[in-house]
Design a protein around this motif. Structure first.
Motif, mmCIF file in Angstrom:
data_model
loop_
_atom_site.group_PDB
_atom_site.id
_atom_site.type_symbol
_atom_site.label_atom_id
_atom_site.label_comp_id
_atom_site.label_asym_id
_atom_site.label_seq_id
_atom_site.Cartn_x
_atom_site.Cartn_y
_atom_site.Cartn_z
ATOM 1 N N UNK A 22 27.812 36.932 45.360
ATOM 2 C CA UNK A 22 28.504 36.346 46.503
ATOM 3 C C UNK A 22 29.977 36.643 46.633
ATOM 4 N N UNK A 23 30.381 36.934 47.860
ATOM 5 C CA UNK A 23 31.798 37.089 48.178
ATOM 6 C C UNK A 23 32.110 36.257 49.410
ATOM 7 N N UNK A 24 33.354 35.834 49.498
ATOM 8 C CA UNK A 24 33.790 34.919 50.551
ATOM 9 C C UNK A 24 35.052 35.497 51.173
ATOM 10 N N UNK A 25 35.030 35.690 52.483
ATOM 11 C CA UNK A 25 36.142 36.355 53.147
ATOM 12 C C UNK A 25 36.922 35.480 54.129
ATOM 13 N N UNK A 26 36.551 34.213 54.247
ATOM 14 C CA UNK A 26 37.269 33.347 55.188
ATOM 15 C C UNK A 26 37.017 31.875 54.834
ATOM 16 N N UNK A 27 37.824 31.002 55.419
ATOM 17 C CA UNK A 27 37.619 29.567 55.221
ATOM 18 C C UNK A 27 36.261 29.141 55.775
ATOM 19 N N UNK B 196 28.548 31.207 40.104
ATOM 20 C CA UNK B 196 29.281 32.473 40.046
ATOM 21 C C UNK B 196 29.467 33.075 41.429
ATOM 22 N N UNK B 197 30.627 33.659 41.649
ATOM 23 C CA UNK B 197 30.880 34.509 42.814
ATOM 24 C C UNK B 197 31.003 35.947 42.307
ATOM 25 N N UNK B 198 31.160 36.891 43.210
ATOM 26 C CA UNK B 198 31.310 38.293 42.834
ATOM 27 C C UNK B 198 32.737 38.713 42.577
ATOM 28 N N UNK B 199 33.650 37.762 42.431
ATOM 29 C CA UNK B 199 35.063 38.059 42.218
ATOM 30 C C UNK B 199 35.368 38.124 40.723
ATOM 31 N N UNK B 200 36.136 39.137 40.318
ATOM 32 C CA UNK B 200 36.520 39.251 38.904
ATOM 33 C C UNK B 200 37.797 40.080 38.767
ATOM 34 N N UNK B 201 38.372 39.992 37.582
ATOM 35 C CA UNK B 201 39.479 40.888 37.217
ATOM 36 C C UNK B 201 39.106 41.647 35.938
ATOM 37 N N UNK C 73 32.661 45.242 45.052
ATOM 38 C CA UNK C 73 32.808 46.619 45.516
ATOM 39 C C UNK C 73 34.233 47.138 45.335
ATOM 40 N N UNK C 74 35.030 46.389 44.566
ATOM 41 C CA UNK C 74 36.435 46.691 44.288
ATOM 42 C C UNK C 74 37.315 46.563 45.522
ATOM 43 N N UNK C 75 36.803 45.880 46.546
ATOM 44 C CA UNK C 75 37.585 45.621 47.755
ATOM 45 C C UNK C 75 38.642 44.574 47.443
ATOM 46 N N UNK C 76 39.825 44.787 47.994
ATOM 47 C CA UNK C 76 40.917 43.843 47.784
ATOM 48 C C UNK C 76 40.560 42.475 48.365
ATOM 49 N N UNK C 77 41.088 41.451 47.772
ATOM 50 C CA UNK C 77 40.836 40.076 48.198
ATOM 51 C C UNK C 77 41.785 39.728 49.339
ATOM 52 N N UNK C 78 41.211 39.277 50.466
ATOM 53 C CA UNK C 78 42.034 38.897 51.616
ATOM 54 C C UNK C 78 42.069 37.390 51.829
ATOM 55 N N UNK C 79 41.169 36.665 51.166
ATOM 56 C CA UNK C 79 41.100 35.214 51.262
ATOM 57 C C UNK C 79 40.824 34.676 49.863
ATOM 58 N N UNK C 80 41.522 33.606 49.481
ATOM 59 C CA UNK C 80 41.243 32.950 48.201
ATOM 60 C C UNK C 80 41.206 31.443 48.400
ATOM 61 N N UNK C 81 40.569 30.779 47.452
ATOM 62 C CA UNK C 81 40.502 29.317 47.468
ATOM 63 C C UNK C 81 40.543 28.805 46.022
ATOM 64 N N UNK C 82 41.509 29.341 45.255
ATOM 65 C CA UNK C 82 41.638 28.931 43.865
ATOM 66 C C UNK C 82 42.123 27.489 43.763
ATOM 67 N N UNK C 83 41.632 26.791 42.757
ATOM 68 C CA UNK C 83 42.097 25.433 42.449
ATOM 69 C C UNK C 83 43.531 25.511 41.920
#
Length: 162
Positions: free
Chosen positions: A59-64, A83-88, A99-109
């Motif tokens: 899973x990836x999330x691109x907007x609110x 789990x989401x598909x986001x990692x470092x 897919x190594x696409x840059x993150x344009x939206x985040x919702x970190x605690x």
């Protein structure tokens, strides 16, 4: 009892279930997204592979709006950590999607990502937190976690054109 703040999220799930004609039969459909949620917990790497084997992506999330949809599904299905598909994994502190696409939206605690900017040496307790999960304990805000933890996961694909 459903609180008023959770009611709109539950309605998202109900509406998504009704509109699932362009997603596989066991998937939920949001606006421009199909989502499948696991019934078992596993490690990030295994979740990534399972999604790939279903011709989808972890899973990836691109907007609110997408984040609200995912949160609503997770609340309705009573999932605690997902789990989401986001990692470092490739570059510490540089989070990218599957897919190594840059993150344009985040919702970190608050205070997350906790490993961001850490050196990765043996004395750094957060350096190995490379995979991002949505956690109920953070109101489904994102946090970086150890990839070998066992969490639920969600897969995502685009709806098919009919």
């Amino acid at each position: 009892m459903v609180t008023q703040t959770r009611l709109p999220l539950l309605l998202v799930v109900v509406l998504a279930t009704v509109a699932s004609s362009t997603c596989p039969s066991d998937w939920l459909q949001g606006e421009d997204v199909c989502m499948w949620v696991s019934s078992n917990k596993t490690k990030w790497y295994i979740a990534w592979e399972v999604c790939r084997n279903m011709d989808s992506h972890l899973g990836f999330i691109e907007s609110q709006q997408e984040n609200d949809f995912v949160e609503g599904v997770l609340v309705a299905l009573n999932k605690s950590e997902v789990w989401s598909g986001l990692s470092d994994l490739k570059v510490e502190g540089s989070f990218v999607w599957w897919d190594e696409e840059a993150v344009t939206y985040t919702n970190f605690a608050d205070g997350e990502p906790s490993a961001n900017g850490h050196t990765g040496n043996d004395t750094d307790e957060y350096a190995d937190q490379d995979c991002v999960a949505l956690k109920h304990s953070n109101n489904f805000k994102w946090s970086d976690e150890y990839c070998f933890e066992d969490f639920y996961y969600f897969c995502r694909m685009d709806p098919s054109e009919e």
